[in-house]
Design a protein around this motif. Sequence first.
Motif, PDB file in Angstrom:
ATOM      1  N   LEU A   1       0.826  -1.203   0.000  1.00  0.00           N
ATOM      2  CA  LEU A   1       0.000   0.000   0.000  1.00  0.00           C
ATOM      3  C   LEU A   1       0.863   1.257   0.000  1.00  0.00           C
ATOM      4  CD1 LEU A   1      -2.781  -1.103   2.497  1.00  0.00           C
ATOM      5  CD2 LEU A   1      -2.723  -1.290  -0.001  1.00  0.00           C
ATOM      6  N   GLY A   2       2.169   1.080  -0.035  1.00  0.00           N
ATOM      7  CA  GLY A   2       3.067   2.215  -0.131  1.00  0.00           C
ATOM      8  C   GLY A   2       3.955   2.395   1.087  1.00  0.00           C
ATOM      9  N   LYS A   3       4.694   3.474   1.023  1.00  0.00           N
ATOM     10  CA  LYS A   3       5.657   3.818   2.070  1.00  0.00           C
ATOM     11  C   LYS A   3       4.943   4.179   3.372  1.00  0.00           C
ATOM     12  CE  LYS A   3       9.349   7.040   3.108  1.00  0.00           C
ATOM     13  NZ  LYS A   3      10.176   8.135   2.663  1.00  0.00           N
ATOM     14  N   LEU A   4       5.470   3.688   4.495  1.00  0.00           N
ATOM     15  CA  LEU A   4       4.941   4.063   5.803  1.00  0.00           C
ATOM     16  C   LEU A   4       5.138   5.564   5.975  1.00  0.00           C
ATOM     17  CD1 LEU A   4       3.784   3.007   8.540  1.00  0.00           C
ATOM     18  CD2 LEU A   4       6.156   2.918   9.341  1.00  0.00           C
ATOM     19  N   GLN A   5       4.070   6.281   6.262  1.00  0.00           N
ATOM     20  CA  GLN A   5       4.123   7.736   6.360  1.00  0.00           C
ATOM     21  C   GLN A   5       4.928   8.205   7.564  1.00  0.00           C
ATOM     22  OE1 GLN A   5      -0.028   8.827   6.306  1.00  0.00           O
ATOM     23  NE2 GLN A   5      -0.343   7.876   4.321  1.00  0.00           N
ATOM     24  N   SER A   6       4.813   7.479   8.681  1.00  0.00           N
ATOM     25  CA  SER A   6       5.501   7.855   9.907  1.00  0.00           C
ATOM     26  C   SER A   6       5.583   6.628  10.801  1.00  0.00           C
ATOM     27  CB  SER A   6       4.734   8.975  10.621  1.00  0.00           C
ATOM     28  OG  SER A   6       5.314   9.249  11.879  1.00  0.00           O
ATOM     29  N   ASP A   7       6.607   6.574  11.658  1.00  0.00           N
ATOM     30  CA  ASP A   7       6.699   5.424  12.560  1.00  0.00           C
ATOM     31  C   ASP A   7       5.768   5.555  13.763  1.00  0.00           C
ATOM     32  OD1 ASP A   7       8.125   7.124  14.302  1.00  0.00           O
ATOM     33  OD2 ASP A   7      10.032   6.451  13.508  1.00  0.00           O
ATOM     34  N   SER A   8       4.970   6.639  13.800  1.00  0.00           N
ATOM     35  CA  SER A   8       3.962   6.772  14.859  1.00  0.00           C
ATOM     36  C   SER A   8       2.830   7.681  14.402  1.00  0.00           C
ATOM     37  CB  SER A   8       4.587   7.324  16.144  1.00  0.00           C
ATOM     38  OG  SER A   8       5.044   8.634  15.935  1.00  0.00           O
ATOM     39  N   GLY A   9       1.667   7.482  15.007  1.00  0.00           N
ATOM     40  CA  GLY A   9       0.526   8.355  14.737  1.00  0.00           C
ATOM     41  C   GLY A   9      -0.529   7.733  13.853  1.00  0.00           C
ATOM     42  N   ASN A  10      -1.592   8.492  13.644  1.00  0.00           N
ATOM     43  CA  ASN A  10      -2.703   8.078  12.796  1.00  0.00           C
ATOM     44  C   ASN A  10      -2.348   8.297  11.332  1.00  0.00           C
ATOM     45  OD1 ASN A  10      -4.044   7.612  15.187  1.00  0.00           O
ATOM     46  ND2 ASN A  10      -5.319   9.428  15.044  1.00  0.00           N
ATOM     47  N   GLN A  11      -2.698   7.309  10.493  1.00  0.00           N
ATOM     48  CA  GLN A  11      -2.363   7.361   9.074  1.00  0.00           C
ATOM     49  C   GLN A  11      -3.433   6.627   8.277  1.00  0.00           C
ATOM     50  OE1 GLN A  11       1.792   5.958   8.636  1.00  0.00           O
ATOM     51  NE2 GLN A  11       1.922   6.185  10.857  1.00  0.00           N
ATOM     52  N   SER A  12      -3.520   6.941   6.983  1.00  0.00           N
ATOM     53  CA  SER A  12      -4.487   6.281   6.121  1.00  0.00           C
ATOM     54  C   SER A  12      -3.845   5.944   4.777  1.00  0.00           C
ATOM     55  CB  SER A  12      -5.703   7.190   5.919  1.00  0.00           C
ATOM     56  OG  SER A  12      -6.701   6.517   5.203  1.00  0.00           O
ATOM     57  N   TYR A  13      -4.171   4.756   4.252  1.00  0.00           N
ATOM     58  CA  TYR A  13      -3.625   4.276   2.987  1.00  0.00           C
ATOM     59  C   TYR A  13      -4.782   3.767   2.127  1.00  0.00           C
ATOM     60  CZ  TYR A  13       0.620   4.446   5.690  1.00  0.00           C
ATOM     61  OH  TYR A  13       1.653   4.882   6.475  1.00  0.00           O
ATOM     62  N   ALA A  14      -4.906   4.291   0.917  1.00  0.00           N
ATOM     63  CA  ALA A  14      -5.961   3.866   0.002  1.00  0.00           C
ATOM     64  C   ALA A  14      -5.655   2.472  -0.534  1.00  0.00           C
ATOM     65  CB  ALA A  14      -6.078   4.848  -1.150  1.00  0.00           C
ATOM     66  N   LEU A  15      -6.675   1.627  -0.594  1.00  0.00           N
ATOM     67  CA  LEU A  15      -6.541   0.322  -1.231  1.00  0.00           C
ATOM     68  C   LEU A  15      -6.900   0.483  -2.701  1.00  0.00           C
ATOM     69  CD1 LEU A  15      -6.702  -0.557   1.793  1.00  0.00           C
ATOM     70  CD2 LEU A  15      -7.842  -2.600   0.977  1.00  0.00           C
ATOM     71  N   PRO A  16      -6.190  -0.218  -3.580  1.00  0.00           N
ATOM     72  CA  PRO A  16      -6.533  -0.137  -5.008  1.00  0.00           C
ATOM     73  C   PRO A  16      -7.978  -0.585  -5.236  1.00  0.00           C
ATOM     74  CG  PRO A  16      -4.426  -1.261  -4.694  1.00  0.00           C
ATOM     75  CD  PRO A  16      -5.035  -1.094  -3.335  1.00  0.00           C
ATOM     76  N   ALA A  17      -8.643   0.071  -6.162  1.00  0.00           N
ATOM     77  CA  ALA A  17     -10.019  -0.305  -6.503  1.00  0.00           C
ATOM     78  C   ALA A  17     -10.055  -1.773  -6.891  1.00  0.00           C
ATOM     79  CB  ALA A  17     -10.526   0.562  -7.650  1.00  0.00           C
ATOM     80  N   GLY A  18     -11.059  -2.475  -6.430  1.00  0.00           N
ATOM     81  CA  GLY A  18     -11.222  -3.884  -6.770  1.00  0.00           C
ATOM     82  C   GLY A  18     -10.467  -4.853  -5.870  1.00  0.00           C
ATOM     83  N   THR A  19      -9.757  -4.358  -4.856  1.00  0.00           N
ATOM     84  CA  THR A  19      -9.027  -5.244  -3.950  1.00  0.00           C
ATOM     85  C   THR A  19     -10.020  -6.127  -3.194  1.00  0.00           C
ATOM     86  OG1 THR A  19      -7.241  -3.641  -3.642  1.00  0.00           O
ATOM     87  CG2 THR A  19      -7.465  -5.349  -1.965  1.00  0.00           C
ATOM     88  N   ASP A  20      -9.782  -7.436  -3.231  1.00  0.00           N
ATOM     89  CA  ASP A  20     -10.618  -8.381  -2.493  1.00  0.00           C
ATOM     90  C   ASP A  20     -10.043  -8.506  -1.085  1.00  0.00           C
ATOM     91  OD1 ASP A  20     -12.101 -10.448  -1.426  1.00  0.00           O
ATOM     92  OD2 ASP A  20     -11.659 -11.867  -3.044  1.00  0.00           O
ATOM     93  N   ILE A  21     -10.616  -7.768  -0.158  1.00  0.00           N
ATOM     94  CA  ILE A  21     -10.122  -7.706   1.214  1.00  0.00           C
ATOM     95  C   ILE A  21     -10.107  -9.080   1.868  1.00  0.00           C
ATOM     96  CG2 ILE A  21     -10.514  -6.679   3.491  1.00  0.00           C
ATOM     97  CD1 ILE A  21     -12.032  -4.431   1.947  1.00  0.00           C
ATOM     98  N   SER A  22     -11.039  -9.939   1.496  1.00  0.00           N
ATOM     99  CA  SER A  22     -11.137 -11.259   2.122  1.00  0.00           C
ATOM    100  C   SER A  22      -9.911 -12.133   1.847  1.00  0.00           C
ATOM    101  CB  SER A  22     -12.406 -11.982   1.671  1.00  0.00           C
ATOM    102  OG  SER A  22     -12.321 -12.336   0.303  1.00  0.00           O
ATOM    103  N   GLN A  23      -9.094 -11.754   0.874  1.00  0.00           N
ATOM    104  CA  GLN A  23      -7.893 -12.523   0.536  1.00  0.00           C
ATOM    105  C   GLN A  23      -6.719 -12.247   1.479  1.00  0.00           C
ATOM    106  OE1 GLN A  23      -7.861 -14.916  -2.019  1.00  0.00           O
ATOM    107  NE2 GLN A  23     -10.035 -14.445  -1.784  1.00  0.00           N
ATOM    108  N   TYR A  24      -6.856 -11.247   2.339  1.00  0.00           N
ATOM    109  CA  TYR A  24      -5.744 -10.829   3.202  1.00  0.00           C
ATOM    110  C   TYR A  24      -6.096 -11.016   4.670  1.00  0.00           C
ATOM    111  CZ  TYR A  24      -4.201  -8.989  -1.211  1.00  0.00           C
ATOM    112  OH  TYR A  24      -3.833  -8.882  -2.525  1.00  0.00           O
TER     113      TYR A  24
END
Length: 140
Positions: A94-117
């Motif tokens: 999902l990309g580079k870790l924004q920070s080693d602490s704190g609240n963060q958000s990462y977009a999942l690619p469209a169509g990602t089947d969450i149940s596979q992870y």
Amino acid sequence: MKSLINAAALAGIVIAMPVTSSAAETLHAEGMFYGAEGHEGAGTVRIVSGDNGETALNLIDFSTTPGPDLKVWLVAAGNVTRSGDVKDSQWLSLGKLQSDSGNQSYALPAGTDISQYKSAIIWCEAFSVLFAAADLKSAQ
């Protein structure tokens, strides 16, 4: 705003967005981070969809040991405790870790089947080392 975020992503710029919760969000899975292989990890991970149809992985009150080249990955394997568990599994970066602490958000690619992870992890790509992991429990 979306086009600004997409342009920043293409340029390799990280934009830290606040993690907010709304009544229109749907919680798909969540878990608690734990450290791995001598590294620390703490905080909550949630995979949510907004009323706009986009799905994101949110880190809340998150922290991990600082390190080089840290990335946020979803991994098909569950109960990840060592680097070998990751290397033997399917994963999605999902990309580079924004920070080693704190609240963060990462977009999942469209169509990602969450149940596979089954896990969310913090992975050092440069040295193929697991820093932190969280087992994802389905909210449904």
